[in-house]
Design an enzyme around this catalytic site. Structure first.
Site, PDB file in Angstrom:
ATOM      1  N   GLY A 257       0.902  -1.105  -0.007  1.00  0.00           N
ATOM      2  CA  GLY A 257       0.065  -0.102  -0.011  1.00  0.00           C
ATOM      3  C   GLY A 257       0.776   1.339  -0.106  1.00  0.00           C
ATOM      4  N   ASP A 258       2.054   1.154   0.633  1.00  0.00           N
ATOM      5  CA  ASP A 258       2.942   2.268   0.833  1.00  0.00           C
ATOM      6  C   ASP A 258       3.479   2.682  -0.654  1.00  0.00           C
ATOM      7  OD1 ASP A 258       5.100   4.215   1.847  1.00  0.00           O
ATOM      8  OD2 ASP A 258       6.150   2.827   1.459  1.00  0.00           O
ATOM      9  N   ALA A 259       3.902   1.627  -1.331  1.00  0.00           N
ATOM     10  CA  ALA A 259       4.307   2.045  -2.642  1.00  0.00           C
ATOM     11  C   ALA A 259       3.284   2.357  -3.671  1.00  0.00           C
ATOM     12  CB  ALA A 259       4.886   0.448  -3.311  1.00  0.00           C
TER      13      ALA A 259
END
Length: 151
Positions: free
Chosen positions: A27-29
């Protein structure tokens, strides 16, 4: 593209069994790619250093914490559960420039983004990204108005 790399698509059951920090990791990416794309679309002739500084305004933990607090009312029941799983999962890493509370909220936010991405819920992902961008633009306008009234 995902299908090529994943082979099979993930089911909701697969993702329920997955460590929430893995969902937050992807999700961060995904979130950063969305935000960088948005920043570039608004700043085509800007140097990379300035693009990076603008991106940080979206991706730092306290910003993500603010965004999830504001958009939580728009999340469905399933997304709320995913968010809480991510927020409440114990992590071995610590917040560098954020409070523990903001860091956990940001982790929950990234968990939702990763969950939707791996489920191929692109329309829903875009809806959430639009909410985030609208919040950012509104807060930027308000900040500009506040700065203008001080002089």
């Amino acid at each position: 593209m995902r299908k090529y790399f994943l082979g099979e698509e993930f089911t909701k059951q697969d993702l329920k069994q997955m460590n929430p920090l893995v969902l937050a990791y992807i999700g961060d990416a995904v979130y950063e790619i969305f935000i960088r794309t948005y920043i570039i679309s608004k700043n085509k002739d800007t140097c990379v250093n300035k693009l990076h500084k603008k991106t940080i305004q979206f991706v730092k933990a306290d910003a993500q914490s603010y965004f999830i607090r504001e958009i939580q009312k728009y999340l469905n029941e399933e997304e709320i559960k995913v968010f809480k799983r991510g927020r409440n999962t114990k992590s071995n890493t610590s917040a560098k420039n954020a409070s523990i509370q903001d860091y956990r909220m940001a982790t929950g936010f990234e968990t939702v983004i990763g969950y939707l991405y791996l489920l191929n819920e692109d329309e829903r992902l875009e809806e959430i990204m639009k909410l985030v961008i609208n919040l950012y633009e509104e807060s930027s306008q308000n900040e500009g108005e506040n700065h203008g009234s001080k002089s």
